[in-house]
Every structure is written in structure tokens, then in C-alpha cells.
Design a protein around this motif. Sequence first.
Motif, PDB file in Angstrom:
ATOM      1  N   VAL A 118      19.820   7.534  -3.023  1.00  0.00           N
ATOM      2  CA  VAL A 118      19.137   8.032  -1.823  1.00  0.00           C
ATOM      3  C   VAL A 118      17.953   7.138  -1.445  1.00  0.00           C
ATOM      4  O   VAL A 118      17.654   6.990  -0.256  1.00  0.00           O
ATOM      5  CB  VAL A 118      18.735   9.521  -1.928  1.00  0.00           C
ATOM      6  N   ILE A 119      17.308   6.511  -2.420  1.00  0.00           N
ATOM      7  CA  ILE A 119      16.241   5.558  -2.098  1.00  0.00           C
ATOM      8  C   ILE A 119      16.830   4.365  -1.348  1.00  0.00           C
ATOM      9  O   ILE A 119      16.282   3.933  -0.323  1.00  0.00           O
ATOM     10  CB  ILE A 119      15.509   5.093  -3.372  1.00  0.00           C
ATOM     11  N   ASP A 179      15.714   2.166   7.430  1.00  0.00           N
ATOM     12  CA  ASP A 179      14.384   1.793   7.907  1.00  0.00           C
ATOM     13  C   ASP A 179      13.245   2.697   7.461  1.00  0.00           C
ATOM     14  O   ASP A 179      12.181   2.718   8.088  1.00  0.00           O
ATOM     15  CB  ASP A 179      14.374   1.652   9.443  1.00  0.00           C
ATOM     16  N   ALA A 180      13.436   3.443   6.387  1.00  0.00           N
ATOM     17  CA  ALA A 180      12.306   4.207   5.845  1.00  0.00           C
ATOM     18  C   ALA A 180      11.314   3.238   5.224  1.00  0.00           C
ATOM     19  O   ALA A 180      11.697   2.218   4.648  1.00  0.00           O
ATOM     20  CB  ALA A 180      12.789   5.217   4.809  1.00  0.00           C
ATOM     21  N   LEU A 215       2.683  15.891  -5.484  1.00  0.00           N
ATOM     22  CA  LEU A 215       3.246  15.070  -4.411  1.00  0.00           C
ATOM     23  C   LEU A 215       3.347  13.645  -4.935  1.00  0.00           C
ATOM     24  O   LEU A 215       2.391  13.125  -5.506  1.00  0.00           O
ATOM     25  CB  LEU A 215       2.367  15.109  -3.174  1.00  0.00           C
ATOM     26  N   MET A 216       4.496  13.044  -4.726  1.00  0.00           N
ATOM     27  CA  MET A 216       4.702  11.668  -5.167  1.00  0.00           C
ATOM     28  C   MET A 216       5.232  10.853  -4.004  1.00  0.00           C
ATOM     29  O   MET A 216       5.901  11.389  -3.116  1.00  0.00           O
ATOM     30  CB  MET A 216       5.657  11.629  -6.351  1.00  0.00           C
ATOM     31  N   GLU A 217       4.915   9.564  -4.019  1.00  0.00           N
ATOM     32  CA  GLU A 217       5.410   8.697  -2.946  1.00  0.00           C
ATOM     33  C   GLU A 217       5.777   7.331  -3.500  1.00  0.00           C
ATOM     34  O   GLU A 217       5.254   6.885  -4.527  1.00  0.00           O
ATOM     35  CB  GLU A 217       4.414   8.573  -1.816  1.00  0.00           C
ATOM     36  N   LEU A 218       6.685   6.711  -2.785  1.00  0.00           N
ATOM     37  CA  LEU A 218       7.165   5.376  -3.119  1.00  0.00           C
ATOM     38  C   LEU A 218       7.140   4.559  -1.834  1.00  0.00           C
ATOM     39  O   LEU A 218       7.726   4.974  -0.828  1.00  0.00           O
ATOM     40  CB  LEU A 218       8.593   5.449  -3.665  1.00  0.00           C
ATOM     41  N   THR A 219       6.460   3.420  -1.874  1.00  0.00           N
ATOM     42  CA  THR A 219       6.481   2.527  -0.722  1.00  0.00           C
ATOM     43  C   THR A 219       7.744   1.679  -0.820  1.00  0.00           C
ATOM     44  O   THR A 219       7.994   1.055  -1.851  1.00  0.00           O
ATOM     45  CB  THR A 219       5.230   1.634  -0.701  1.00  0.00           C
ATOM     46  N   LEU A 220       8.554   1.710   0.238  1.00  0.00           N
ATOM     47  CA  LEU A 220       9.816   0.977   0.232  1.00  0.00           C
ATOM     48  C   LEU A 220       9.602  -0.397   0.752  1.00  0.00           C
ATOM     49  O   LEU A 220       9.555  -1.127   1.263  1.00  0.00           O
ATOM     50  CB  LEU A 220      10.877   1.726   1.029  1.00  0.00           C
TER      51      LEU A 220
END
Length: 151
Positions: A93-94, A101-102, A146-151
Motif C-alpha cells: 500500500v505504501i 502521487d502521495a 499518529l505516525m507518518e512517512l514522507t514518501l
Amino acid sequence: MIHVQKVQVLPLSIECSQKMAHLASKVHSHPMSTSTIETCFGPLYTSVGIYLDDEFRGFAILHQIFENATLMDICIEPKFQGRGLGHLLLDHVITFAREHDAETFFLEVRESSVVARALYIRDGFREAGYRKGYYKTASGTEDAILMELTL
């Protein structure tokens, strides 16, 4: 003789909602209902299942609006956890979000979900905040990280 298992990640349709809800009820203390899962098949959502030897063993639901992608749920059948299926599903999914374009990938995880948090950190996520009392528990509520990943 060694048995090599075939693993596939395939798109799911709204007709899969009931089996997704059934699986979620085995994994989550307060899972999404079938009707809630059915709402995750609109144009802003992508749902995929992971199959082991053609048997449904888990799923992920992704919501994406423009450059922001959010993992709504990821679920692996309990007896198949710890075999890398969650990691494969998350990577899928990543990659999908990146290809669409995420720029940032978000998720929320129970504070007590140490194994899930380790999986996300291993994939490059960082903690970005908290939601107090976000998840229901048998005895009240639990905070979400909350977690985030910069693509």
C-alpha cells in the motif's frame, strides 16, 4: 519435502466486505462493521487482500486525497501473524500510494500495539503526535499514536 507457499496481494471489491469484517473481528477488540467497511470502496479508497496459497489471510484499506494517504486498517489473521505478511501488505500500500502521487503516508496505532509500532518504525514511519482516548477498550479508552512517512 519443503512446501513453498504462494503469496499474492490482490485488489478487493465491496463483495469482500463481510469476510473483511469477519477477519477484523478476530484481530481487533473493536473492529469496523461490515457496513463501515463497505463505505471504504469509494473512489478515494483502495482495498487489497493478502492471500497465502489462494486463501484470504489479511487486508489493508488505504484512503488517499491528493498528496495525503492514510492507512485506515491493516489486518492479518492471528495464526498467520509474525510471518512477514503484514510487512508485505504495508509495503504494497505504501508503493501504491507513492505511485499515485502521495507525498505523505499517515496511520494511527494503539499505544499498546508494540509489535505494530515496531513494524511501522522499521518501514521508516516516525511518531507525529497523539490522539487521547481515541480507541475503545474493554475498560475505557486508549491513546492512538499518529505516525507518518514522507514518501
